[in-house]
Each structure stands twice: as structure tokens, then as C-alpha cells.
Write a protein that holds these residues in place. Structure first.
Motif, PDB file in Angstrom:
ATOM      1  N   ILE A  58       0.940  -1.225  -0.015  1.00  0.00           N
ATOM      2  CA  ILE A  58      -0.051  -0.099   0.130  1.00  0.00           C
ATOM      3  C   ILE A  58       0.749   1.128  -0.093  1.00  0.00           C
ATOM      4  O   ILE A  58       1.940   1.235   0.730  1.00  0.00           O
ATOM      5  CB  ILE A  58      -0.963   0.107   1.199  1.00  0.00           C
ATOM      6  CG1 ILE A  58      -1.610  -1.224   1.258  1.00  0.00           C
ATOM      7  CG2 ILE A  58      -1.822   1.209   1.171  1.00  0.00           C
ATOM      8  CD1 ILE A  58      -2.691  -1.477   0.132  1.00  0.00           C
ATOM      9  N   ASP A  59       0.860   2.135  -1.016  1.00  0.00           N
ATOM     10  CA  ASP A  59       1.425   3.450  -0.927  1.00  0.00           C
ATOM     11  C   ASP A  59       0.880   4.548   0.004  1.00  0.00           C
ATOM     12  O   ASP A  59      -0.269   4.797   0.283  1.00  0.00           O
ATOM     13  CB  ASP A  59       1.083   4.113  -2.311  1.00  0.00           C
ATOM     14  CG  ASP A  59       2.072   5.170  -2.467  1.00  0.00           C
ATOM     15  OD1 ASP A  59       1.564   6.386  -2.314  1.00  0.00           O
ATOM     16  OD2 ASP A  59       3.318   5.127  -2.972  1.00  0.00           O
ATOM     17  N   GLY A  60       1.823   4.816   0.924  1.00  0.00           N
ATOM     18  CA  GLY A  60       1.385   5.477   2.024  1.00  0.00           C
ATOM     19  C   GLY A  60       0.973   7.027   1.745  1.00  0.00           C
ATOM     20  O   GLY A  60       0.070   7.683   2.361  1.00  0.00           O
ATOM     21  N   TRP A  62      -0.613   8.057  -0.682  1.00  0.00           N
ATOM     22  CA  TRP A  62      -1.845   8.169  -1.456  1.00  0.00           C
ATOM     23  C   TRP A  62      -3.241   7.726  -0.346  1.00  0.00           C
ATOM     24  O   TRP A  62      -4.169   7.973  -0.592  1.00  0.00           O
ATOM     25  CB  TRP A  62      -2.063   7.317  -2.680  1.00  0.00           C
ATOM     26  CG  TRP A  62      -1.351   7.776  -3.832  1.00  0.00           C
ATOM     27  CD1 TRP A  62      -0.257   7.947  -4.021  1.00  0.00           C
ATOM     28  CD2 TRP A  62      -2.308   8.864  -4.898  1.00  0.00           C
ATOM     29  NE1 TRP A  62      -0.114   8.475  -5.361  1.00  0.00           N
ATOM     30  CE2 TRP A  62      -1.187   8.995  -5.558  1.00  0.00           C
ATOM     31  CE3 TRP A  62      -3.553   8.999  -5.259  1.00  0.00           C
ATOM     32  CZ2 TRP A  62      -1.683   9.928  -6.752  1.00  0.00           C
ATOM     33  CZ3 TRP A  62      -3.884   9.709  -6.136  1.00  0.00           C
ATOM     34  CH2 TRP A  62      -2.901  10.156  -7.201  1.00  0.00           C
ATOM     35  N   ARG A  63      -2.726   7.155   0.802  1.00  0.00           N
ATOM     36  CA  ARG A  63      -3.593   6.390   1.630  1.00  0.00           C
ATOM     37  C   ARG A  63      -4.643   7.456   1.979  1.00  0.00           C
ATOM     38  O   ARG A  63      -5.795   6.907   2.387  1.00  0.00           O
ATOM     39  CB  ARG A  63      -2.842   5.836   2.525  1.00  0.00           C
ATOM     40  CG  ARG A  63      -3.727   4.721   3.608  1.00  0.00           C
ATOM     41  CD  ARG A  63      -3.061   3.736   4.427  1.00  0.00           C
ATOM     42  NE  ARG A  63      -3.728   2.728   4.828  1.00  0.00           N
ATOM     43  CZ  ARG A  63      -3.350   1.718   5.548  1.00  0.00           C
ATOM     44  NH1 ARG A  63      -2.096   1.606   5.666  1.00  0.00           N
ATOM     45  NH2 ARG A  63      -4.202   0.824   5.888  1.00  0.00           N
ATOM     46  N   ASN A  64      -4.500   8.779   2.441  1.00  0.00           N
ATOM     47  CA  ASN A  64      -5.152   9.847   2.994  1.00  0.00           C
ATOM     48  C   ASN A  64      -5.847  10.763   2.062  1.00  0.00           C
ATOM     49  O   ASN A  64      -6.123  11.559   2.572  1.00  0.00           O
ATOM     50  CB  ASN A  64      -4.828  10.143   4.326  1.00  0.00           C
ATOM     51  CG  ASN A  64      -4.284   9.081   5.296  1.00  0.00           C
ATOM     52  OD1 ASN A  64      -5.169   8.315   5.633  1.00  0.00           O
ATOM     53  ND2 ASN A  64      -3.087   9.302   5.945  1.00  0.00           N
ATOM     54  N   LEU A  80      -8.015   2.772  -2.314  1.00  0.00           N
ATOM     55  CA  LEU A  80      -6.947   1.869  -1.633  1.00  0.00           C
ATOM     56  C   LEU A  80      -5.927   2.048  -2.891  1.00  0.00           C
ATOM     57  O   LEU A  80      -6.122   1.557  -3.961  1.00  0.00           O
ATOM     58  CB  LEU A  80      -7.506   0.626  -1.412  1.00  0.00           C
ATOM     59  CG  LEU A  80      -6.571  -0.469  -1.208  1.00  0.00           C
ATOM     60  CD1 LEU A  80      -6.128  -0.178   0.322  1.00  0.00           C
ATOM     61  CD2 LEU A  80      -6.928  -1.793  -1.055  1.00  0.00           C
ATOM     62  N   PRO A  81      -4.762   2.778  -2.479  1.00  0.00           N
ATOM     63  CA  PRO A  81      -3.622   2.675  -3.408  1.00  0.00           C
ATOM     64  C   PRO A  81      -2.752   1.675  -3.430  1.00  0.00           C
ATOM     65  O   PRO A  81      -1.882   1.453  -2.513  1.00  0.00           O
ATOM     66  CB  PRO A  81      -3.076   4.099  -3.059  1.00  0.00           C
ATOM     67  CG  PRO A  81      -3.068   4.042  -1.411  1.00  0.00           C
ATOM     68  CD  PRO A  81      -4.320   3.390  -1.146  1.00  0.00           C
ATOM     69  N   ARG A 171       2.844   0.942 -10.105  1.00  0.00           N
ATOM     70  CA  ARG A 171       2.251   2.107  -9.181  1.00  0.00           C
ATOM     71  C   ARG A 171       1.541   3.414  -9.869  1.00  0.00           C
ATOM     72  O   ARG A 171       1.977   3.788 -10.671  1.00  0.00           O
ATOM     73  CB  ARG A 171       3.103   2.629  -7.966  1.00  0.00           C
ATOM     74  CG  ARG A 171       4.137   3.489  -8.373  1.00  0.00           C
ATOM     75  CD  ARG A 171       4.961   3.879  -7.347  1.00  0.00           C
ATOM     76  NE  ARG A 171       5.677   2.768  -6.547  1.00  0.00           N
ATOM     77  CZ  ARG A 171       5.923   2.887  -5.234  1.00  0.00           C
ATOM     78  NH1 ARG A 171       5.068   3.989  -4.471  1.00  0.00           N
ATOM     79  NH2 ARG A 171       6.457   1.953  -4.514  1.00  0.00           N
ATOM     80  N   SER A 177     -13.221   2.857  -3.065  1.00  0.00           N
ATOM     81  CA  SER A 177     -13.960   2.149  -1.767  1.00  0.00           C
ATOM     82  C   SER A 177     -15.382   1.749  -2.138  1.00  0.00           C
ATOM     83  O   SER A 177     -15.988   2.377  -2.904  1.00  0.00           O
ATOM     84  CB  SER A 177     -14.029   3.325  -0.740  1.00  0.00           C
ATOM     85  OG  SER A 177     -14.668   2.922   0.285  1.00  0.00           O
TER      86      SER A 177
END
Length: 400
Positions: A58-60, A62-64, A80-81, A171, A177
Motif C-alpha cells: 500500500i502506498d502511504g 496516497w492512503r489519506n 486503496l492505493p 504504481r 472504496s
């Protein structure tokens, strides 16, 4: 954005890209996505280039990040990246010196070096693997530097004999979601007048300049007022440009040095974000073009009978047929906002469509405000003729 089939779609796209590039390196070459032990046990004559997805992360960064199209005040679960990690391995059984395998691997590495971004044409749309080709962030392919220790651990986990390989990352793959977003209705009136500051143009160097376009979101038939300076330096024409659908010239009337007017119309217009420029043509044929300013061409719910009425069908599902003006084009992201709930459009046939179908689970009888959203641009929902302004009562659906 993409649905949960995007992982398979990206893997298939890599197979397509590598299959085109390495086709001439070995006769009958096939590109597969098997596990290494399955690929090694495949003793068919044609050689194999295996693209194995051995890890996902998971790419941090892009996560938020809010999903594309979310505006201030709206809520939506971040996508979800996913980062996909692949191992490219050639398998050539009738290759005593291993040269054919090296040739295949070299062709594959060259292909990913030259073709490091997956474009819409690389995806196999006939495989029915979702809409990963439409996500706003293109998937980029980069080499992964694995140490000898990392490779040793990988092949030990594969329970297969080591073969020369190359590791790559894909990536970012954005997975939508499953939780619905919420889009509250807009604020109808701000303050006593609802007007912001006004500024007078001050062109630099005597060149034509464009400083404003009113309104910022227009439907078909709306008159645009463009303001700026030296707009009388030639015959003005307002041009709208879309990054995918080209340029449309609007019927334009010259008003003076600081203003021109144009009517939004044209068979090639689609809803969504455009940019506006003023092209000034002199008596000698010379042309001057101002800078571009953003302009949204808003969709309009054009059903002959409004408000709409609907009854839940089998399973409590409501089905709505909505007429859209102007028609939307294939590839655009289209939602119907039922109250504060975005509902994606059912797939339609052809390159353009004005009749759209939406299905959503009923939440019980009630009246819900309707808005169309195309590529982030909403249809107007405020009754501008009312004093004070209020929501248009007709733009709604009554579920019984």
C-alpha cells in the motif's frame, strides 16, 4: 478510479505490452501470469515469458488522499492505493545455452523502459476487467532493485529452481472504496447579496488579456460574459477547449474594449471541465490568443416531465431514466446525485448518449433532490428566478 478488477486489468495490460514487444524474439512466444513452479512445469514447445505478481503493498502517500472529484464539504472514503510487484521470468525449454531466454528478457526490459506508463490503449477492454484504464492517475512501471538475498528468499518461497529474472513495480492502482460518498446540497445564498469582490483589468504591455468568465459553470444556451482588456484589438471569438474532445468556437458578439459575449452551444460540446480563450482576428488576418480560464459546461436534467416519480422494483431497487443535455461521451465519469448519495451510471452503448439509466437501492418513500455530475461538474439545482434563491422543486424524484 478503478474497481476491484483493476489488479487483474493491470496484469493483463502488462501481458499485452510485453507480448507486442517480445513477439519477434522467439517463435510462438506466450506471455503468461502463472506461478513460477507452474511455469517451469509447462513443457510445451512454445517459450514463455511469465509475469508473476508476487507481492502487493500500500502506498502511504496516497492512503489519506481524498478521491478525485470530492469537493470541500463532501465526504468519501479514500481509494486503496495498491503497488503491484512483478517478477518477469523467461522459460525456454529447448535452449541449451540460455541465449533465447536472455533475448526474451532483454526485449521485455527494453519494452518496459520505453513504455513505462500504461495508457488507455494498453488495457484489454474486451476482457471485461473493469475500468482501470479510466483512473485519473496513470499506472507507472518502474524497475525494482532486489538484492541477491531478496531474490534467494523469493525463489526459496517459490520452491522452484532459480532462473534469471527482472523485478518491476506498477504504481499506483487506485481501488474505489465500496462505501458510498456523500455530496451535500450546495449553499443557496451567502450573505445579503452573495457577491464577491470585483477587480478591473490592467493589461500589461498593451496585449489582449482575459481576466474573467461569467458564469463559471454554464449550461447549453447560456450567455457568457468574458471580461478583460483590449478585447477590441480584432474580431473576438470565444473558444472552448477540452483536453479530450477538442476545441469548439462559440457565437460571439463584441461589446467593447473590456467585454465580449458568447452563447454556449455546439454539437461537439459535452458536460465537464473546459477552458475558455478569446481569439482576436485582425483585419490583416493576424490572430492573438488570450490566456485560458477554466469554464465548466454543466449537464442539465432535460426530462420532459419533472419531478420524476419511481417505485422500487424487485429487490427494492429504484431504476431512473434521466435525459442529459448535452449528451455525455464514452469514458466520462457520470453520477446521479440522489439527495446526498452518488449513484454511478449504468453502462451505455455508443460514443455519446443523452438517455442515461441509474439504479440504486431504495431507502424508503420520500422526495430526493436530483443532480447530474459529469467529470466533477454538477447540473444546476438552484432556482435563480426565486427571491430569495432556493432549490428548484422540480429537480427531484418522488419514491413511493
Amino acid at each position: 478510479m478503478s474497481d476491484s478488477d483493476a489488479v487483474a486489468a493491470v496484469t493483463r495490460a502488462l501481458q499485452v505490452v510485453l507480448g507486442r514487444a517480445a513477439a519477434g524474439t522467439a517463435q510462438g512466444l506466450r506471455v503468461t501470469s502463472k506461478t513460477p513452479d507452474e511455469a517451469a512445469s509447462d513443457h510445451q514447445d512454445p517459450p514463455i515469458l511469465n509475469v508473476f505478481l508476487y507481492r502487493t503493498t500500500i502506498d502511504g502517500a496516497w492512503r489519506n488522499t481524498d478521491p478525485p472529484g470530492i469537493r470541500p464539504g463532501e465526504t468519501g472514503r479514500p481509494a486503496l492505493p495498491v503497488v503491484l510487484h512483478y517478477l518477469l521470468t523467461p522459460y525456454v525449454h529447448d535452449d541449451p545455452q540460455g541465449l533465447v531466454a536472455l533475448r526474451v528478457l532483454g526485449a521485455a526490459m527494453t519494452a518496459l523502459h520505453d513504455h513505462c506508463v500504461l495508457g488507455p490503449d494498453d488495457y484489454d477492454t474486451d476482457a471485461d476487467l473493469g475500468d482501470a484504464h479510466r483512473q485519473p492517475e496513470p499506472v507507472r512501471i518502474t524497475p525494482a532493485d532486489l538484492s541477491v538475498d531478496d531474490l534467494s528468499k523469493l525463489w526459496s518461497a517459490f520452491q522452484s529452481h532459480y532462473r534469471i529474472s527482472a523485478a518491476y513495480q506498477a504504481r499506483i492502482v487506485l481501488l474505489d472504496s465500496a462505501r458510498p460518498a456523500r455530496a451535500p446540497l450546495p449553499v443557496v445564498r451567502i450573505g445579503a447579496e452573495g457577491r464577491g469582490p470585483e477587480a478591473a483589468p490592467d493589461p500589461a504591455g498593451g496585449l489582449p488579456v482575459l481576466t474573467g468568465v461569467t458564469p463559471e459553470a454554464a449550461t447549453l444556451g447560456t450567455e457568457l460574459v468574458v471580461t478583460g482588456g483590449r478585447l477590441d484589438a480584432g474580431t473576438p471569438a470565444v473558444h472552448l477547449t477540452h483536453p479530450l474532445f477538442g476545441t469548439v468556437a462559440l457565437p460571439t458578439t463584441a461589446v467593447g474594449e473590456h467585454e465580449a459575449r458568447a452563447v454556449v452551444r455546439g454539437d461537439d460540446l459535452v458536460p465537464g471541465p473546459w477552458s475558455a480563450t478569446v481569439v482576436l482576428t485582425g483585419d490583416d488576418g493576424t490572430r492573438q490568443v488570450t490566456r485560458a480560464l477554466p469554464l465548466a459546461v454543466a449537464p442539465r436534467i432535460a426530462n420532459s416531465s419533472l419531478p420524476l416519480s419511481a417505485q422500487p422494483g424487485a429487490g427494492g431497487t429504484v431504476k431512473l431514466k434521466v435525459d442529459c443535455e448535452p449528451p455525455v461521451a464514452a469514458g466520462q465519469r457520470v453520477h446521479l446525485l440522489v439527495g446526498d448519495r452518488p449513484v454511478p451510471v449504468t453502462a451505455f452503448q455508443g460514443k455519446r448518449a443523452s438517455k442515461l439509466v441509474f439504479s440504486f437501492p431504495s431507502s424508503g418513500p420520500g422526495r430526493h433532490v436530483l443532480r447530474l455530475r459529469v467529470d466533477g461538474v454538477d447540473s444546476p439545482v438552484v432556482d435563480g428566478d426565486a427571491t430569495p434563491p432556493r432549490l428548484d422543486d422540480d429537480l427531484a424524484v418522488v419514491v413511493t
